[in-house]
Each structure stands twice: as structure tokens, then as C-alpha cells.
Design an enzyme around this catalytic site. Structure first.
Site, PDB file in Angstrom:
ATOM      1  N   ARG A  72       0.875  -1.243  -0.023  1.00  0.00           N
ATOM      2  CA  ARG A  72       0.017  -0.102  -0.002  1.00  0.00           C
ATOM      3  C   ARG A  72       0.835   1.208  -0.016  1.00  0.00           C
ATOM      4  O   ARG A  72       2.059   0.889   0.730  1.00  0.00           O
ATOM      5  CB  ARG A  72      -0.770   0.095   1.138  1.00  0.00           C
ATOM      6  N   TYR A 201      -1.099  -3.909  -7.115  1.00  0.00           N
ATOM      7  CA  TYR A 201      -0.793  -4.637  -5.717  1.00  0.00           C
ATOM      8  C   TYR A 201      -2.065  -4.326  -5.028  1.00  0.00           C
ATOM      9  O   TYR A 201      -2.884  -3.375  -4.890  1.00  0.00           O
ATOM     10  CB  TYR A 201       0.397  -3.810  -5.289  1.00  0.00           C
ATOM     11  N   LYS A 210      -9.530  -2.236   1.826  1.00  0.00           N
ATOM     12  CA  LYS A 210      -9.204  -0.967   2.586  1.00  0.00           C
ATOM     13  C   LYS A 210      -9.911   0.366   2.102  1.00  0.00           C
ATOM     14  O   LYS A 210     -10.553   1.135   2.996  1.00  0.00           O
ATOM     15  CB  LYS A 210      -7.629  -0.598   2.504  1.00  0.00           C
ATOM     16  N   HIS A 230     -10.695  -1.548  11.874  1.00  0.00           N
ATOM     17  CA  HIS A 230      -9.678  -2.347  11.511  1.00  0.00           C
ATOM     18  C   HIS A 230      -9.614  -3.359  12.555  1.00  0.00           C
ATOM     19  O   HIS A 230      -8.664  -3.382  13.103  1.00  0.00           O
ATOM     20  CB  HIS A 230      -8.575  -1.347  11.306  1.00  0.00           C
ATOM     21  N   SER A 252      -1.215  -2.957  11.826  1.00  0.00           N
ATOM     22  CA  SER A 252      -0.561  -3.798  10.804  1.00  0.00           C
ATOM     23  C   SER A 252       0.561  -4.502  11.353  1.00  0.00           C
ATOM     24  O   SER A 252       1.521  -3.957  12.061  1.00  0.00           O
ATOM     25  CB  SER A 252       0.013  -3.294   9.375  1.00  0.00           C
ATOM     26  N   ALA A 253       0.823  -5.995  11.224  1.00  0.00           N
ATOM     27  CA  ALA A 253       2.043  -6.732  11.814  1.00  0.00           C
ATOM     28  C   ALA A 253       2.187  -6.658  13.095  1.00  0.00           C
ATOM     29  O   ALA A 253       3.114  -6.924  13.747  1.00  0.00           O
ATOM     30  CB  ALA A 253       3.376  -5.826  11.245  1.00  0.00           C
ATOM     31  N   CYS A 254       1.040  -6.819  13.957  1.00  0.00           N
ATOM     32  CA  CYS A 254       1.055  -7.304  15.279  1.00  0.00           C
ATOM     33  C   CYS A 254       0.147  -8.320  15.542  1.00  0.00           C
ATOM     34  O   CYS A 254      -0.246  -8.531  16.817  1.00  0.00           O
ATOM     35  CB  CYS A 254       0.493  -5.964  16.067  1.00  0.00           C
ATOM     36  N   ASP A 281      -9.786  -9.122   9.636  1.00  0.00           N
ATOM     37  CA  ASP A 281      -9.113  -7.619   9.553  1.00  0.00           C
ATOM     38  C   ASP A 281     -10.044  -6.596   9.595  1.00  0.00           C
ATOM     39  O   ASP A 281      -9.542  -5.681   9.800  1.00  0.00           O
ATOM     40  CB  ASP A 281      -8.550  -7.785   7.778  1.00  0.00           C
ATOM     41  N   SER A 377       4.620 -10.470   0.705  1.00  0.00           N
ATOM     42  CA  SER A 377       3.983 -11.120   0.034  1.00  0.00           C
ATOM     43  C   SER A 377       2.697 -11.848   0.612  1.00  0.00           C
ATOM     44  O   SER A 377       2.684 -11.870   1.815  1.00  0.00           O
ATOM     45  CB  SER A 377       4.885 -12.310  -0.542  1.00  0.00           C
ATOM     46  N   ARG A 378       1.880 -12.125  -0.338  1.00  0.00           N
ATOM     47  CA  ARG A 378       0.656 -12.532   0.253  1.00  0.00           C
ATOM     48  C   ARG A 378       0.083 -13.763  -0.292  1.00  0.00           C
ATOM     49  O   ARG A 378       0.140 -14.259  -1.208  1.00  0.00           O
ATOM     50  CB  ARG A 378      -0.401 -11.289  -0.111  1.00  0.00           C
TER      51      ARG A 378
END
Ligand code: OXD
Ligand code: MN
Length: 595
Positions: A72, A201, A210, A230, A252-254, A281, A377-378
Site C-alpha cells: 500500500r 498490488y 481498505k 480495522h 498492521s504486523a501485530c 482484518d 508477499s501475500r
């Protein structure tokens, strides 16, 4: 005109988009298997998608984005409300007239020589009173195939909209030249419109996620009396079969996806506890007929970060990716056409293609300090693949929420868990959410980034008005409001190592939270909120963690919190007049309790 809908608002808008983008061909996406199979085959034939091993990963496809287009782009994301003050200090803003004028020439003729796909989709179960319809037009098959997983896509969404309603979100996407200098992700909340250009992306182009389900929907929620957050949603089934639902917001990332799919420790599973995933999410929340707050997950799949996902860290997420999944920017094992990413296991494939497309010797490449998969990567995996997907996942009325949990990554300040004194204080607790950057990510440890309610990049209007909306919702819900908590799995010891084991053991903290909601356990009052008595956190079966360790994890350092209060005061200044008085009152009350 479309054969899929007679709705004149849809048809008129689509005609305008066709006139603007001038595609060679227009395809309305009905969502049928035959149509999607055709698109998959076409994408495989052109090389846009790569087919993976049909036995090991049935129905799975691989896609690679350009190296300049892998995440993003917050600095190129805009909220274009008519008044600048309505976007607020945490969003990029541009006058909508100016933005339309700037982007219109970029879309003019952009689809010449290409096909335009028109995607009707529903965010939320079709027929749910909480669901909303969107239409995305795009020149990307990748977008169509991802939207088919992430949303309820196809003709049924139009049925839900009906023949006259104008209440749908208009999403225009073109990958154009994928030029990062001309990349724009733009929300026009007052027009129910999203324009995205020059990216291919996920987060920038799957406009239901989002852009719609958070940025546009948060604005709609403010006007219509509900909330778009969120947040993950999970259900905790107790041995008596009763299920309590909670939501949780982390930056994000927690570890939202990990918490959403956690497997409780053995001591719990033996007693009959189970965790059910409703969402990982996004949550849409609205008071139900009984006055309680109900949540749906507007999405239909998981767009998860692959690296770090493995059988131990998140068994259920990994299992969700074993069929009908799209992998983006991971590595390929050319021996058997399967996928690999960092921490999947300890065996990078020898005959590998790294995420940019270069053939490499995996073990050597990794040993030299390179990454085979892009860190962002997803996998795009259907929710129905998840072994612990909640039986209520498609319930149009959603699930009743008992607790809302906030959290961040804090080395010392925040305790393992605390409960807010009430909804207003809980809104304050959400507003001061923050995460510290880790050494692994930046080199500079302990830099605090404030991320209120984890909505910093996703709130579609002024954050001060957003907090006012939270306070308003608390008044509507009254004594039926969920209880609000804060957790921190990331306290470190003197060596910088995490003290709390996290993952499945977070169940032990959820257990206390549920007991608090049911009023079956006491708490200790501290300056920041109610905390567990250390002995009320179950440490049975934990290695090296005793009730004393828990006491340590729950300690509140007043000096650190006085510093924290100063940081909050500084942060709050940004919001000026729009900061609700209740928030500054809560800050003053915290300072008084710390004095
Ligand atoms: C996401 C994010 O992709 O929060 O979910 O960045
Ligand atoms: Mn997210």
C-alpha cells in the site's frame, strides 16, 4: 446496457467509465464458474498468472507484481472531501474538483487495447442488513480473480442492490502503466467513489478492502449510525457450548490473523474450549434489535502476509491456503510447482524462482542474506477453507460482541492486559494506541508510532470526528456496550526478548477478558485501568512463566506513563478544536491518577 442489472444508476455510471477509459471490450462479471475458469485460463495463457501443482495446491495460482508495486502507498492515498477539515490532519487531502481534473486525463483512453471488467460485489453476506454493494471496473484479471475470493462477487450482488438504489460504491481501477510517479489511491467519500490508478498490488486495487470497507465505510458508518473498524472478529466457545465474540484492533504486523485463528493451549482444548474465526482484518459493527453491538466480517477471504506463516505460528491460516488460493510475490519451488516463503520451514527450495522472477539456488540465496519471498508477499485464500471458520460466518445479522480489544507492540509501557473503566475511557485507550518499531524493521528501536484504533491509514474522515462518533455509539449502546480492553503481547526482558509466549497462549488472556465480561472475576484498580490479579491469569502448563512473571508483565511504571501522557498531549494537539472534550478530560484524569 448490462444484462446483469436494470439499475439505471449503475448503467449510467458504467457508461461514463466506458466513455472515459475507452476499452476495446467490456465484460460484465456474473461470478459463474465457467466465466471465472475462462479468465483463469486466459491469465495462465498470457503469463499473468502461473498455475501451481494441481495435486498439492489444487486450484491455486501464482502472480508476481512489479518490484515498484508491492505494498500500500500511504503517501499517495488521498481523502478528497469537499472541505479539507473533514479529512483531518492524519490524511492526505486534495480538493475533489482538482483531483478529478488531475486524474481524468490519466484515465482517458487508458483501456484502449484492453478489456474492461465490471465487477459487482457485496461486502458482507448477500441479504445482510449490514452488507453494502460495490461495483469495481478494472482492466486487470488479477483483480477479478482476487475479488472473487475476497468478496461475494457476481450477479447476486446486483440482486441485493435492486433496480433503483443509488447506494453503491463506484470503484474505478486501471493499472495504466504501473508508474509509481503517477500512482494514486483516491477516496471521494461524499461521492461514494474510489479511483485507483498505476498500481496492480492488492491493497491498492482490491477496492472492496481498505478503500471501501474501511475508508468509505467509516464515513458511511458515521452518517448512518454504525462503525467500520480495522478489527478481527473471533468467537470463544466454552466447555458448556456457549460462544462469546470479541473484536480486536492491532496495527498492521501485530498478529491480527494469528489471534483470529488461534489454537488454544492443550489445557484448554482438553476442557472443550475452541476458537472460531469470523474475520481477520475488518469488522462492520451495528447495534442490533436487542441493543447489543453486532459484527459482520464484510470480506469473504483472507489477504494475509505469507512470510512467518507456518504450521506452528498459524496452522489454520496455512491450511486455508492449500486450495483455490492466489499467491502474490512469494517464491516458487520449480521442482514441484509449489510455493515457499521465509519461515514456512527451514528448507528453501534448491530449484527456486525468487519473487522478482529470477531463478536461484534457494539455500545459497538465503545464506547470502537475500529473501526469496517479498516480506509483504501475500496469499488470497477463501474463508471457507479455514478449518476454524465460524458457523456464524455467513449469518446476515452478525455476531454479538462482548469485548473490544485494542493492542500494540510496546516493550515496556503497556501491561499484558488491562480493562478500561468504561466506554468513554475505552475510547481514550483506543485513541492512544501505539506501536514501537522493532530493530528488525528499522534499526531504530522504540520509536513510537501512534495509530489510533489501528485506523491511522484507514479512517475516511477527521480523526477527531471519528472519536466523537465512538463516544456517540457508546451513548446509544449504554449498558449493553461491549467492555473495552487493551493487550500487549510484546513486553521484553533486559535482553530484549519477549517475555510472554504469545500465539495460542494468548487464549489465557482472552479467558480473563471473557470472565470480566461475565462478571465472574475481580480486578485491581490501577491508574491506567483495571488489571487482573496475577493469579487470575492461568499459567498452567506454561514453561518458565509463573504467577510472578505475570505480576511483572502487569506492572505499570508510573514514570514511563507520565512520559506517555506527555506524548499523548503532543499527539492530541494535532486535532485542535475537533478533539472531543471527553478525550482531553480522560487525559487529565489519567495525569491526575498518575500524580
Ligand atoms: C493489511 C494491512 O494488509 O493492514 O491488512 O496493511
Ligand atoms: Mn489490515
Amino acid at each position: 446496457m448490462s444484462t446483469l442489472t436494470k439499475n439505471p444508476n449503475v448503467n449510467k455510471w458504467v457508461d461514463e467509465m466506458i466513455a472515459l477509459c475507452k476499452p476495446d471490450k467490456v465484460v460484465w462479471i456474473d461470478g459463474s464458474k465457467a466465466q471465472l475458469d475462462g479468465l483463469r485460463n486466459e491469465a495462465i495463457a498470457t503469463g499473468e498468472m502461473i498455475k501451481l501443482n494441481e495435486e498439492k495446491l489444487p486450484g491455486c495460482l501464482y502472480h508476481r507484481t512489479l518490484p515498484n508495486d508491492v505494498a500500500r502507498v500511504e503517501d499517495r492515498t488521498f481523502i478528497c472531501s469537499r472541505k479539507k477539515e473533514d479529512a483531518g490532519p492524519t490524511n492526505n487531502w486534495c480538493d475533489p474538483k482538482e483531483m478529478y481534473a488531475k486524474l481524468t486525463p490519466m484515465y482517458d483512453g487508458v483501456m484502449k487495447g484492453r478489456t474492461m471488467y465490471i465487477i459487482p460485489y457485496s461486502m458482507g453476506p448477500i441479504g445482510s442488513p449490514l452488507a453494502k454493494v460495490g461495483v469495481e471496473v478494472t482492466d486487470s484479471i488479477y483483480v477479478v480473480l482476487n475479488m472473487a475470493i475476497m468478496t461475494r462477487m457476481g450477479a447476486d450482488a446486483f440482486k441485493n442492490l435492486g433496480d433503483v438504489s443509488d447506494d453503491f460504491v463506484r470503484g474505478l481501477h486501471s493499472k495504466a502503466d504501473v508508474d509509481p510517479e503517477k500512482r494514486y489511491i483516491v477516496q471521494f467519500p461524499e461521492d461514494n467513489t474510489i479511483w485507483s490508478i498505476n498500481s496492480a498490488y492488492g491493497g491498492n486495487v482490491l477496492l472492496g478492502k481498505k478503500c471501501f470497507a474501511l475508508r468509505i465505510a467509516s464515513y458511511q458508518g458515521k452518517n448512518e449510525g454504525w462503525m467500520a473498524e480495522h478489527m478481527l472478529i473471533l468467537g470463544i466457545e466454552k466447555p458448556n457450548g456457549e460462544i462469546k465474540y470479541v473484536t480486536a484492533a492491532f496495527p498492521s504486523a501485530c498478529g491480527k490473523t494469528n489471534l483470529a485463528m488461534l489454537i488454544p493451549p492443550e489445557g484448554y482444548t482438553k476442557r472443550g474450549y475452541k476458537v472460531w474465526t469470523v474475520g481477520d482484518d475488518i469488522a462492520w459493527l451495528k447495534p442490533g434489535e436487542d441493543g447489543r453491538l453486532y459484527a459482520i466480517n464484510p470480506e469473504n477471504g483472507f489477504f494475509g502476509v505469507a512470510p512467518g506463516t507456518n504450521e506452528k505460528s498459524n496452522y489454520n491460516a496455512l491450511a486455508s491456503t492449500r486450495k483455490n488460493t492466489i499467491f502474490t510475490n512469494v517464491a516458487i519451488n520449480n521442482d514441484d510447482m509449489t510455493v515457499w516463503w521465509e519461515k514456512l520451514d527451514k528448507n528453501p527450495p534448491v530449484n527456486a524462482t525468487e519473487w522478482k522472477g529470477e531463478k536461484v539456488n534457494g539455500p545459497e540465496y538465503v545464506a547470502a542474506g537475500n529473501k526469496l519471498a517479498h516480506p509483504n508477499s501475500r496469499f488470497t485464500a477463501p474463508a471457507e477453507n479455514c478449518p476454524c471458520i465460524s458457523p456464524e460466518f455467513n449469518n446476515p445479522n452478525g455476531v454479538p460482541i462482548s469485548a473490544i480489544i485494542f493492542g500494540g507492540r510496546r516493550a515496556k509501557t503497556a501491561p499484558l492486559v488491562y480493562q478500561s473503566f468504561n466506554w468513554q475511557h475505552g475510547t481514550f485507550v483506543g485513541s492512544i494506541m501505539a506501536s514501537e518499531t522493532t530493530a528488525a524493521a528499522t534499526g531504530a528501536v522504540g520509536v513510537v508510532r501512534r495509530d489510533p484504533m489501528a485506523m491511522l491509514p484507514f479512517c475516511g474522515y477527521h480523526m477527531g470526528d471519528y472519536w466523537a462518533h465512538w463516544l456517540e455509539m457508546g451513548k446509544i449502546l449504554g449498558d449493553k456496550a461491549p467492555k473495552i480492553f487493551n493487550v500487549n503481547w510484546f513486553r521484553t526482558d533486559d535482553n530484549g526478548d519477549f517475555i510472554w509466549p504469545g500465539y495460542g497462549d494468548n487464549m489465557r488472556v482472552l479467558d480473563w477478558i471473557i470472565d470480566r465480561c461475565e462478571g465472574t472475576v475481580d480486578a485491581v484498580e490501577t491508574p491506567i485501568g483495571y488489571e487482573p490479579k496475577p493469579e487470575d491469569i492461568n499459567v498452567e502448563g506454561l514453561d518458565g512463566i509463573t504467577t510472578e512473571t505475570v505480576a511483572d508483565l502487569l506492572s505499570v511504571d508510573k514514570n514511563l506513563w507520565k512520559e506517555e501522557a506527555k506524548g499523548i498531549e503532543e499527539f492530541y494537539k494535532k486535532f485542535g478544536e475537533k478533539l472531543p472534550k471527553e478525550m482531553s478530560d480522560e487525559l487529565k484524569a489519567l495525569e491526575a491518577r498518575l500524580a
